[in-house]
Scaffold this motif. Sequence first.
Motif, PDB file in Angstrom:
ATOM      1  N   ALA A  47       0.937  -1.270   0.078  1.00  0.00           N
ATOM      2  CA  ALA A  47      -0.084  -0.022   0.143  1.00  0.00           C
ATOM      3  C   ALA A  47       0.807   1.356   0.022  1.00  0.00           C
ATOM      4  O   ALA A  47       0.106   2.419  -0.112  1.00  0.00           O
ATOM      5  CB  ALA A  47      -0.875  -0.010   1.257  1.00  0.00           C
ATOM      6  N   SER A  48       2.270   1.000   0.099  1.00  0.00           N
ATOM      7  CA  SER A  48       3.000   2.206   0.272  1.00  0.00           C
ATOM      8  C   SER A  48       3.318   2.912  -0.835  1.00  0.00           C
ATOM      9  O   SER A  48       3.679   4.134  -1.154  1.00  0.00           O
ATOM     10  CB  SER A  48       4.304   1.841   1.060  1.00  0.00           C
ATOM     11  OG  SER A  48       5.159   1.113   0.337  1.00  0.00           O
ATOM     12  N   GLY A  49       3.399   2.468  -2.168  1.00  0.00           N
ATOM     13  CA  GLY A  49       3.703   3.009  -3.247  1.00  0.00           C
ATOM     14  C   GLY A  49       5.026   2.915  -3.747  1.00  0.00           C
ATOM     15  O   GLY A  49       5.762   3.090  -4.874  1.00  0.00           O
ATOM     16  N   VAL A  50       5.953   2.142  -2.849  1.00  0.00           N
ATOM     17  CA  VAL A  50       7.367   1.799  -3.211  1.00  0.00           C
ATOM     18  C   VAL A  50       7.683   0.345  -2.552  1.00  0.00           C
ATOM     19  O   VAL A  50       6.876  -0.150  -2.000  1.00  0.00           O
ATOM     20  CB  VAL A  50       8.475   2.897  -2.305  1.00  0.00           C
ATOM     21  CG1 VAL A  50       8.385   4.132  -3.008  1.00  0.00           C
ATOM     22  CG2 VAL A  50       8.181   2.860  -0.971  1.00  0.00           C
ATOM     23  N   ARG A  51       8.737  -0.189  -3.291  1.00  0.00           N
ATOM     24  CA  ARG A  51       9.114  -1.515  -2.812  1.00  0.00           C
ATOM     25  C   ARG A  51       9.982  -1.740  -1.607  1.00  0.00           C
ATOM     26  O   ARG A  51      10.350  -2.965  -1.259  1.00  0.00           O
ATOM     27  CB  ARG A  51       9.473  -2.303  -4.218  1.00  0.00           C
ATOM     28  CG  ARG A  51       8.245  -2.653  -5.080  1.00  0.00           C
ATOM     29  CD  ARG A  51       8.466  -3.510  -6.048  1.00  0.00           C
ATOM     30  NE  ARG A  51       8.910  -2.492  -6.946  1.00  0.00           N
ATOM     31  CZ  ARG A  51       9.868  -2.849  -8.018  1.00  0.00           C
ATOM     32  NH1 ARG A  51      10.414  -4.145  -8.237  1.00  0.00           N
ATOM     33  NH2 ARG A  51      10.351  -2.145  -9.082  1.00  0.00           N
ATOM     34  N   HIS A  52      10.788  -0.516  -1.489  1.00  0.00           N
ATOM     35  CA  HIS A  52      11.699  -0.786  -0.470  1.00  0.00           C
ATOM     36  C   HIS A  52      11.130  -0.342   1.045  1.00  0.00           C
ATOM     37  O   HIS A  52      11.023   0.790   1.170  1.00  0.00           O
ATOM     38  CB  HIS A  52      13.124   0.116  -0.757  1.00  0.00           C
ATOM     39  CG  HIS A  52      14.192  -0.403  -0.195  1.00  0.00           C
ATOM     40  ND1 HIS A  52      14.550   0.768   1.108  1.00  0.00           N
ATOM     41  CD2 HIS A  52      15.143  -1.319  -0.044  1.00  0.00           C
ATOM     42  CE1 HIS A  52      15.685  -0.120   1.568  1.00  0.00           C
ATOM     43  NE2 HIS A  52      16.131  -1.390   1.056  1.00  0.00           N
ATOM     44  N   TYR A 130      13.102   0.854  -4.816  1.00  0.00           N
ATOM     45  CA  TYR A 130      13.385  -0.544  -4.740  1.00  0.00           C
ATOM     46  C   TYR A 130      14.546  -1.201  -4.139  1.00  0.00           C
ATOM     47  O   TYR A 130      14.460  -2.535  -4.147  1.00  0.00           O
ATOM     48  CB  TYR A 130      12.724  -1.259  -5.943  1.00  0.00           C
ATOM     49  CG  TYR A 130      13.743  -1.069  -7.177  1.00  0.00           C
ATOM     50  CD1 TYR A 130      14.751  -1.545  -7.741  1.00  0.00           C
ATOM     51  CD2 TYR A 130      13.054   0.404  -7.888  1.00  0.00           C
ATOM     52  CE1 TYR A 130      15.493  -1.216  -8.437  1.00  0.00           C
ATOM     53  CE2 TYR A 130      13.991   0.680  -9.114  1.00  0.00           C
ATOM     54  CZ  TYR A 130      15.094   0.075  -9.261  1.00  0.00           C
ATOM     55  OH  TYR A 130      15.877   0.466 -10.294  1.00  0.00           O
ATOM     56  N   GLN A 131      15.324  -0.351  -3.889  1.00  0.00           N
ATOM     57  CA  GLN A 131      16.744  -0.884  -3.146  1.00  0.00           C
ATOM     58  C   GLN A 131      17.345   0.412  -2.561  1.00  0.00           C
ATOM     59  O   GLN A 131      16.819   1.457  -2.554  1.00  0.00           O
ATOM     60  CB  GLN A 131      17.521  -1.442  -4.401  1.00  0.00           C
ATOM     61  CG  GLN A 131      18.311  -0.608  -5.255  1.00  0.00           C
ATOM     62  CD  GLN A 131      19.060  -1.225  -6.139  1.00  0.00           C
ATOM     63  OE1 GLN A 131      18.510  -1.909  -6.938  1.00  0.00           O
ATOM     64  NE2 GLN A 131      20.372  -0.916  -6.291  1.00  0.00           N
ATOM     65  N   PRO A 132      18.123   0.137  -1.684  1.00  0.00           N
ATOM     66  CA  PRO A 132      18.925   1.190  -0.695  1.00  0.00           C
ATOM     67  C   PRO A 132      19.180   2.249  -1.459  1.00  0.00           C
ATOM     68  O   PRO A 132      19.801   2.139  -2.577  1.00  0.00           O
ATOM     69  CB  PRO A 132      20.111   0.525  -0.242  1.00  0.00           C
ATOM     70  CG  PRO A 132      19.819  -1.074  -0.028  1.00  0.00           C
ATOM     71  CD  PRO A 132      18.832  -1.196  -1.171  1.00  0.00           C
ATOM     72  N   GLY A 133      18.970   3.489  -1.418  1.00  0.00           N
ATOM     73  CA  GLY A 133      18.836   4.706  -1.921  1.00  0.00           C
ATOM     74  C   GLY A 133      17.968   5.705  -1.622  1.00  0.00           C
ATOM     75  O   GLY A 133      17.277   5.320  -0.664  1.00  0.00           O
ATOM     76  N   ALA A 199       0.441   6.942  -4.482  1.00  0.00           N
ATOM     77  CA  ALA A 199       1.630   7.180  -3.481  1.00  0.00           C
ATOM     78  C   ALA A 199       2.938   7.136  -4.099  1.00  0.00           C
ATOM     79  O   ALA A 199       3.628   7.793  -3.760  1.00  0.00           O
ATOM     80  CB  ALA A 199       1.454   5.736  -2.482  1.00  0.00           C
ATOM     81  N   GLY A 200       3.167   6.266  -5.289  1.00  0.00           N
ATOM     82  CA  GLY A 200       4.578   6.003  -5.788  1.00  0.00           C
ATOM     83  C   GLY A 200       4.960   7.409  -6.300  1.00  0.00           C
ATOM     84  O   GLY A 200       5.909   7.742  -6.062  1.00  0.00           O
ATOM     85  N   ILE A 201       4.153   8.127  -7.205  1.00  0.00           N
ATOM     86  CA  ILE A 201       4.463   9.301  -7.809  1.00  0.00           C
ATOM     87  C   ILE A 201       4.389  10.451  -6.974  1.00  0.00           C
ATOM     88  O   ILE A 201       5.410  11.157  -7.219  1.00  0.00           O
ATOM     89  CB  ILE A 201       3.576   9.662  -9.067  1.00  0.00           C
ATOM     90  CG1 ILE A 201       3.989  10.592  -9.827  1.00  0.00           C
ATOM     91  CG2 ILE A 201       1.931  10.001  -8.248  1.00  0.00           C
ATOM     92  CD1 ILE A 201       4.975  10.283 -10.998  1.00  0.00           C
ATOM     93  N   PHE A 202       3.737  10.402  -5.819  1.00  0.00           N
ATOM     94  CA  PHE A 202       4.110  11.525  -4.823  1.00  0.00           C
ATOM     95  C   PHE A 202       5.271  11.330  -4.025  1.00  0.00           C
ATOM     96  O   PHE A 202       6.079  12.199  -3.929  1.00  0.00           O
ATOM     97  CB  PHE A 202       2.723  11.326  -3.597  1.00  0.00           C
ATOM     98  CG  PHE A 202       1.397  11.838  -4.085  1.00  0.00           C
ATOM     99  CD1 PHE A 202       1.575  12.632  -5.326  1.00  0.00           C
ATOM    100  CD2 PHE A 202       0.522  12.148  -2.892  1.00  0.00           C
ATOM    101  CE1 PHE A 202       0.121  13.239  -5.537  1.00  0.00           C
ATOM    102  CE2 PHE A 202      -1.023  12.760  -3.319  1.00  0.00           C
ATOM    103  CZ  PHE A 202      -0.820  13.094  -4.670  1.00  0.00           C
ATOM    104  N   ILE A 203       5.519  10.023  -4.009  1.00  0.00           N
ATOM    105  CA  ILE A 203       6.916   9.826  -3.147  1.00  0.00           C
ATOM    106  C   ILE A 203       7.988  10.147  -3.916  1.00  0.00           C
ATOM    107  O   ILE A 203       8.854  10.753  -3.439  1.00  0.00           O
ATOM    108  CB  ILE A 203       7.041   8.476  -2.517  1.00  0.00           C
ATOM    109  CG1 ILE A 203       6.088   7.993  -1.386  1.00  0.00           C
ATOM    110  CG2 ILE A 203       8.312   8.077  -2.120  1.00  0.00           C
ATOM    111  CD1 ILE A 203       5.952   6.659  -1.184  1.00  0.00           C
ATOM    112  N   LEU A 204       8.056   9.995  -5.253  1.00  0.00           N
ATOM    113  CA  LEU A 204       9.072  10.384  -6.100  1.00  0.00           C
ATOM    114  C   LEU A 204       9.191  11.731  -6.425  1.00  0.00           C
ATOM    115  O   LEU A 204      10.270  12.261  -6.309  1.00  0.00           O
ATOM    116  CB  LEU A 204       8.661   9.654  -7.453  1.00  0.00           C
ATOM    117  CG  LEU A 204      10.080   9.795  -8.560  1.00  0.00           C
ATOM    118  CD1 LEU A 204      11.125   8.771  -7.937  1.00  0.00           C
ATOM    119  CD2 LEU A 204       9.537   9.170  -9.881  1.00  0.00           C
TER     120      LEU A 204
END
Lengths: 236, 121
Positions: A47-52, A130-133, A199-204
């Motif tokens: 539900a968070s919009g990111v995979r990490h 999706y990975q550390p960063g 969520a994903g686009i907001f976070i980006l």
Amino acid sequence: MSMKSLLNAVVIFFSATLGLTLIWAILELPVSNHIHLSEQVLIQLDASGVRHPTTAVLLNFRGFDTLLEVMVLLLALLGVLDQTKKRKPKNLSISIRLNQPYLQALLWSARVLVPMMVLVAGYLLGVGGYQPGGAFQAAAVLAAAGVLLNLSGLLPTWREPSWSLRLGFIFGLLLFLLITAMTLFLSPGLLLQYPITLAGIFILIIEAGLTLSLGLILAGFFLLLSDEVNNKKADE
Amino acid sequence: MTGALIYACVGAALFVCGVAGLILLPHLLRKILAFNIMGSGVFLMLVGLGQHDNIPDPIPQAMVLTGIVVAVAATALALAFVRRLLYLTSKAQFVANSKSLDQTEEKLITRERNKEGDASK
């Protein structure tokens, strides 16, 4: 003198005792079976919009903390800005007198490294999902590029930051606040509750804004003050 | 002893080194460094303890990431203050008598103002 060495011995004794107590406490720490916050994070990750998971915690589940953190950084920057007015500036890089071949090597490496560092910052920002960063790592790399440019004399010290630079400092925060306000309209009553589809686009967007602003702020901590402090001798 | 506990114990040791340094070293730059070592110790403990079977827990990770950035900001602010103190007293140490510090600052301000006045004439 003996008084001082006695004091030193007492401080070292107490520090050692504290250290041993801490280590003992760590070793005796029971493995907790009640709190499973990390499992909660993994359950809600979709539900968070990111995979990490760390990015999800930073910018979604605990987004409020990150918002306040940016404000703390700006407060510290205000304190540093206040100090810039009180000095007569003189560029640090000029005072580093390098021999010509060394200076050329420094300039050359700065000119090669800085574009690569900007690329790395963009990469770190992109992979944060999706990975550390993420924004903070990317901003640290950008700030390091700024410091490198300043030390090699290619970028002057920010004596009196222009309005565009000041806007750059707060740009990330403004963008973050704008999205926070938007979430209030999209899901009334819930601050920073992103709709799942957005969520994903907001976070980006937030991360991109934060990368720019945090990079400028972190570089500013160095570049606002990177000239010589001891002007008194020069005055007299 | 697992890897997690080794990290946590090293963190505790670093923290204690920082505490001792903060108390014992008079130079303010060293105090700031000691304070940062204390902070690093706490971060190492949080990250070290916050993992299960070598799978990192994202919550302490996010906390420490926030903490590192705030620590950098606090260090920068502290350095700015130390530079100001160095400018006023020519010493990077705590001043016993803060009254004399105010007087020095006033003197410097009036001197700068006089200079500006001369320049405008």
